[in-house]
Scaffold this active site. Structure first.
Site, PDB file in Angstrom:
ATOM      1  N   GLY A 101       0.848  -1.205   0.000  1.00 43.31           N
ATOM      2  CA  GLY A 101       0.000   0.000   0.000  1.00 43.31           C
ATOM      3  C   GLY A 101       0.873   1.240   0.000  1.00 43.31           C
ATOM      4  O   GLY A 101       0.478   2.299   0.486  1.00 43.31           O
ATOM      5  N   CYS A 102       2.077   1.104  -0.590  1.00 41.42           N
ATOM      6  CA  CYS A 102       3.101   2.158  -0.453  1.00 41.42           C
ATOM      7  C   CYS A 102       2.719   3.488  -1.122  1.00 41.42           C
ATOM      8  O   CYS A 102       3.288   4.513  -0.769  1.00 41.42           O
ATOM      9  CB  CYS A 102       4.443   1.662  -0.986  1.00 41.42           C
ATOM     10  SG  CYS A 102       4.405   1.256  -2.729  1.00 41.42           S
ATOM     11  N   MET A 144      -1.046   6.362   4.082  1.00 38.22           N
ATOM     12  CA  MET A 144      -0.174   5.827   5.133  1.00 38.22           C
ATOM     13  C   MET A 144       1.173   5.385   4.555  1.00 38.22           C
ATOM     14  O   MET A 144       2.221   5.595   5.153  1.00 38.22           O
ATOM     15  CB  MET A 144      -0.853   4.655   5.845  1.00 38.22           C
ATOM     16  CG  MET A 144      -1.972   5.064   6.781  1.00 38.22           C
ATOM     17  SD  MET A 144      -1.484   6.342   7.941  1.00 38.22           S
ATOM     18  CE  MET A 144      -0.061   5.600   8.672  1.00 38.22           C
ATOM     19  N   THR A 164      -7.210  -2.102   8.263  1.00 37.88           N
ATOM     20  CA  THR A 164      -8.383  -2.388   9.107  1.00 37.88           C
ATOM     21  C   THR A 164      -9.532  -2.890   8.235  1.00 37.88           C
ATOM     22  O   THR A 164      -9.472  -2.815   7.006  1.00 37.88           O
ATOM     23  CB  THR A 164      -8.834  -1.136   9.890  1.00 37.88           C
ATOM     24  OG1 THR A 164      -9.141  -0.114   8.945  1.00 37.88           O
ATOM     25  CG2 THR A 164      -7.764  -0.653  10.835  1.00 37.88           C
ATOM     26  N   SER A 172      -2.467  -4.310  15.105  1.00 37.16           N
ATOM     27  CA  SER A 172      -3.126  -3.308  15.948  1.00 37.16           C
ATOM     28  C   SER A 172      -4.038  -2.480  15.058  1.00 37.16           C
ATOM     29  O   SER A 172      -3.597  -1.970  14.029  1.00 37.16           O
ATOM     30  CB  SER A 172      -2.101  -2.401  16.634  1.00 37.16           C
ATOM     31  OG  SER A 172      -2.791  -1.436  17.399  1.00 37.16           O
ATOM     32  N   ALA A 173      -5.304  -2.359  15.451  1.00 37.13           N
ATOM     33  CA  ALA A 173      -6.250  -1.560  14.661  1.00 37.13           C
ATOM     34  C   ALA A 173      -5.879  -0.086  14.753  1.00 37.13           C
ATOM     35  O   ALA A 173      -6.305   0.728  13.929  1.00 37.13           O
ATOM     36  CB  ALA A 173      -7.663  -1.775  15.176  1.00 37.13           C
ATOM     37  N   HIS A 187     -13.870  13.201  15.222  1.00 37.89           N
ATOM     38  CA  HIS A 187     -13.119  13.020  13.981  1.00 37.89           C
ATOM     39  C   HIS A 187     -13.616  14.007  12.927  1.00 37.89           C
ATOM     40  O   HIS A 187     -14.674  14.609  13.081  1.00 37.89           O
ATOM     41  CB  HIS A 187     -13.259  11.586  13.455  1.00 37.89           C
ATOM     42  CG  HIS A 187     -12.429  10.602  14.227  1.00 37.89           C
ATOM     43  ND1 HIS A 187     -12.859  10.007  15.380  1.00 37.89           N
ATOM     44  CD2 HIS A 187     -11.167  10.131  14.006  1.00 37.89           C
ATOM     45  CE1 HIS A 187     -11.916   9.207  15.846  1.00 37.89           C
ATOM     46  NE2 HIS A 187     -10.877   9.263  15.042  1.00 37.89           N
ATOM     47  N   LYS A 225     -15.446  11.296   7.884  1.00 37.03           N
ATOM     48  CA  LYS A 225     -15.455   9.927   8.435  1.00 37.03           C
ATOM     49  C   LYS A 225     -16.863   9.336   8.339  1.00 37.03           C
ATOM     50  O   LYS A 225     -17.841   9.977   8.686  1.00 37.03           O
ATOM     51  CB  LYS A 225     -14.969   9.945   9.893  1.00 37.03           C
ATOM     52  CG  LYS A 225     -14.757   8.552  10.455  1.00 37.03           C
ATOM     53  CD  LYS A 225     -13.999   8.603  11.778  1.00 37.03           C
ATOM     54  CE  LYS A 225     -13.859   7.246  12.425  1.00 37.03           C
ATOM     55  NZ  LYS A 225     -13.071   6.292  11.649  1.00 37.03           N
ATOM     56  N   THR A 278     -11.488   2.957  17.211  1.00 36.89           N
ATOM     57  CA  THR A 278     -10.599   3.156  18.360  1.00 36.89           C
ATOM     58  C   THR A 278     -11.406   3.365  19.646  1.00 36.89           C
ATOM     59  O   THR A 278     -11.057   2.842  20.701  1.00 36.89           O
ATOM     60  CB  THR A 278      -9.665   4.355  18.101  1.00 36.89           C
ATOM     61  OG1 THR A 278      -8.897   4.051  16.941  1.00 36.89           O
ATOM     62  CG2 THR A 278      -8.746   4.619  19.273  1.00 36.89           C
TER      63      THR A 278
END
Ligand SMILES: NC(=O)c1ccc[n+]([C@@H]2O[C@H](COP(=O)([O-])OP(=O)(O)OC[C@H]3O[C@@H](n4cnc5c(N)ncnc54)[C@H](O)[C@@H]3O)[C@@H](O)[C@H]2O)c1
Length: 255
Positions: A8-9, A13, A89, A111-112, A144, A148, A155
């Site tokens: 996913g580079c 993220m 996720t 980790s989510a 958020h 969203k 979280t």
């Protein structure tokens, strides 16, 4: 030096990790995977569209892509004995089982929420809940950005799940107080969501007692907090034996 394959580079993220890894002498991205890769892609390392084309001489895969990508990545990781930090996720129950199964063969970190701060907040909230359960009401508030789609955030639910795990009494989650007219019960965890602007992620856990409030809060100001956590997880995983690891395992090495 931890040799990383970044899945996913070319995403948001992925780009943050690419930038931050340049400042980290203990990490080197050896290649990337992204379905949008083409002959014009230039991020400073080779990027492939196809898992089979990836370099096999690597220590850890960091995955911030899409759940569809998981099965192929796990096959590649287990066949080539490469650890994997799974940060994507939205996995199905079946995919979560695949992650667990792969962890019998290689180290798997999940980790989510990859932020060290949020994971520390969960840990602190669990300690606070243990001490305050009898006399305090527990409320979780999150905010958020206005784009969203889901509410409450994954979280906020992870914080609630963490707290619920340590409480002696069964507590219920209450999301919409406007739908029922009644007093609050002690055995509730209230979870509320606010939306607006460009807020990256605010989470607050409030323990409300008679005449006192205890508040624990975390603010994320950019996506870099998740990227930094993922890079730290990759370095933590490098050299570990097969197994399923979480932030708690990483903290256990420090605390
Ligand atoms: N765990 C955490 O802390 C955390 C934090 C932020 C985002 N995420 C998750 O990470 C994932 C990526 O987030 P993002 O904001 O970077 O998304 P994004 O859409 O900006 O980037 C995803 C990238 O993955 C690539 N991709 C998608 N499917 C692919 C496939 N099958 N094969 C190869 N490449 C593929 C896309 O081309 C894209 O470049 C999402 O699942 C998001 O929820 C997790």
């Amino acid at each position: 030096m931890t040799k990383v394959i970044l899945s996913g580079c070319l995403g948001r993220m992925g780009s943050a990790i690419t930038r931050l890894s340049k400042e980290d002498e203990n990490v080197k991205i050896v290649c990337g995977l992204d379905k949008f890769a083409d002959e014009n892609t230039n991020v400073g390392y080779p990027v492939y569209k196809d898992i089979d084309a990836l370099e096999k001489d690597a220590d850890v895969i960091i995955d911030f892509s899409h759940p569809d990508n998981l099965e192929g990545l796990l096959s590649f990781a287990t066949e080539n004995n490469i650890a994997i930090v799974s940060a994507t996720t939205g996995h199905t129950e079946e995919q979560r089982k695949l992650l667990k199964k792969a962890s019998e063969l290689v180290p798997v970190f999940f980790s989510a929420n990859m932020s060290l701060g949020i994971n520390l907040l969960i840990r602190l909230a669990k300690d606070a809940a243990r001490v305050l359960e009898e006399d305090f009401d527990i409320e979780i508030l999150e905010m958020h950005h206005n784009k969203k789609l889901d509410a409450p955030s994954g979280t906020a639910l992870a914080i609630a799940d963490g707290i619920k795990e340590v409480l002696k009494n069964e507590h219920e989650y209450v999301y919409e107080r406007q739908s029922v007219r009644r007093e609050r019960e002690r055995k509730e965890i209230g979870i509320s969501a606010l939306r607006g602007g460009t807020v990256v992620g605010e989470h607050e856990v409030i323990f409300a007692g008679d005449d006192e409030l205890v508040k624990l809060s975390h603010s994320a100001h950019s996506r870099d907090v998740f990227a930094k956590g993922a890079l730290r997880a990759a370095k933590f995983l490098d050299g570990k034996s097969a197994g399923f690891y979480t932030m708690d395992d990483m903290f256990a090495e420090i605390l």
